[in-house]
Design an enzyme around this catalytic site. Structure first.
Site, PDB file in Angstrom:
ATOM      1  CD  GLU A  96     -35.579 -45.298 -44.149  1.00  0.00           C
ATOM      2  OE1 GLU A  96     -35.585 -44.361 -43.370  1.00  0.00           O
ATOM      3  OE2 GLU A  96     -35.150 -46.373 -43.949  1.00  0.00           O
ATOM      4  CB  CYS A 110     -30.560 -45.739 -52.829  1.00  0.00           C
ATOM      5  SG  CYS A 110     -30.327 -47.520 -52.254  1.00  0.00           S
ATOM      6  CB  CYS A 117     -33.815 -57.393 -45.667  1.00  0.00           C
ATOM      7  SG  CYS A 117     -32.878 -58.020 -46.486  1.00  0.00           S
ATOM      8  CB  CYS A 121     -26.513 -58.889 -43.750  1.00  0.00           C
ATOM      9  SG  CYS A 121     -26.413 -59.549 -45.122  1.00  0.00           S
ATOM     10  CB  CYS A 124     -27.445 -55.009 -42.608  1.00  0.00           C
ATOM     11  SG  CYS A 124     -28.833 -54.317 -43.851  1.00  0.00           S
ATOM     12  CB  CYS A 338     -24.699 -48.381 -47.681  1.00  0.00           C
ATOM     13  SG  CYS A 338     -24.177 -48.066 -49.882  1.00  0.00           S
TER      14      CYS A 338
END
Length: 348
Positions: A96, A110, A117, A121, A124, A338
């Site tokens: 994305e 962005c 990932c 985290c 996230c 975010c």
């Protein structure tokens, strides 16, 4: 636009950074490289759109192509003007990108640097996916070109804050950043390109030593080690004292460092957290960007207004003279904010 991205792949797979690299890798003149880069990246045209370049030179570049393109799966608009793009990669994986409106005059993009990932985290959604692979430099640049082709306002900035940890895809991210700031290519001011990291210390030190001109942003999120470890497992491998040493080195070499701080209600926004930040960052010129956590699961909540105001006032006391600028967290209703980018699976 999409049909031209095969040609884009041909150029960026060689270049990945700027006109000089294309000239060197393809064995062509810098002048021809600039014309080709200007056509493909600068104007979003096909390779054959390069003006005043001999056919044999174009054929040489085209012969080095590896077929592939990015295709748009969908684009959704959030209520506040943010637009999220779901893009399919040549192997069927998906990432994305987000178009961020600024002042109704221009856009920032962005971009993602990896599919998923590995850092996990706690706050996230991307981290829940795990890591599939890193993106190639042309796949990063192509995200910007897709957004630019869909925009009526100019794209004047890029932030590497989408899916993935940029410094774990170091070479491709830097190559893409240089392609985007090339005066013949993306023509985006290098000072308006931000590369974010969760705190991969060896790569921060490498970045500092190499003297790159892009803005480095470090996600700190907690100044108390056990709290940071619970939110950001990267703390296990690269603890706060090592990270702050790397931040101090970067500040000494480049000036003020931007620190991102994801605020979680009842977790990292108390007076003890502000005091720990003051001790940790003493003597280091920083710009602190607090941002409210985004968590569709409801596990983590952003601070309320009173909690934020108290934290802000405590920060002002503990970090006198340091800029503290709360970042707006946009696009939440369409999971474009975010920490919310998590559309990846094939066929979805």
């Amino acid at each position: 636009m999409a049909r031209n991205l095969c040609y884009l792949a041909a150029v960026l797979h060689l270049l990945g950074q700027d006109s000089r690299a294309l000239a060197r890798k393809a064995g062509i003149s810098l002048e021809d490289a600039r014309r080709i880069t200007g056509a493909v990246i600068g104007r979003g045209e096909s390779l054959r759109g390069a003006r005043n370049v001999r056919r044999e030179v174009l054929d040489r570049v085209a012969a080095l192509a590896i077929p592939g393109e990015l295709t748009r799966v969908e684009a959704v608009d959030a209520r506040d003007g943010f637009r999220k793009y779901l893009l399919a990669l040549p192997d069927g994986e998906r990432v994305e990108a987000v178009r961020i409106p600024l002042h109704d005059t221009h856009h920032v993009v962005c971009v993602s640097s990896q599919v998923g990932c590995a850092l996990g985290c706690a706050f996230c959604a991307t981290g829940e996916l795990g890591l599939t692979r890193s993106l190639r430099s042309w796949e990063i640049v192509a995200q910007v070109l897709h957004v630019r082709a869909d925009s009526t306002l100019p794209v004047t900035g890029v932030v590497f804050m989408g899916q993935g940890e940029p410094l774990l895809n170091y070479d491709a991210v830097l190559e893409a950043a240089y392609a985007l700031c090339d005066p013949a290519g993306g023509r985006i001011d290098a000072r308006r390109i931000s590369i974010s990291t969760a705190g991969v210390v060896p790569m921060i030190r490498r970045y500092t030593a190499e003297g790159h001109k892009f803005r480095l942003c470090v996600s700190l999120t907690a100044a108390i080690p056990w709290k940071r470890r619970a939110l950001m497992p990267v703390e296990e491998g690269f603890p706060l004292d090592e990270l702050v040493d790397a931040i101090r080195e970067h500040a000494a070499a480049r000036g003020r460092v931007t620190l991102e701080y994801v605020m979680v209600s009842g977790v990292n926004v108390g007076p003890e957290d502000a005091a720990a930040l003051g001790r940790l960052l003493a003597g280091i010129p920083v710009r602190l960007n607090p941002i409210a956590v985004n968590d569709a699961s409801g596990r983590f909540r952003p601070p309320g207004e009173d909690e934020w105001n108290a934290f802000r006032d405590a920060l002002a006391r503990e970090l006198p003279g340091q800029p503290i600028v709360r970042r707006y967290s946009g696009g939440q209703d369409e999971h474009a904010a975010c920490g919310m980018l998590a559309s990846r699976a094939r066929g979805r």
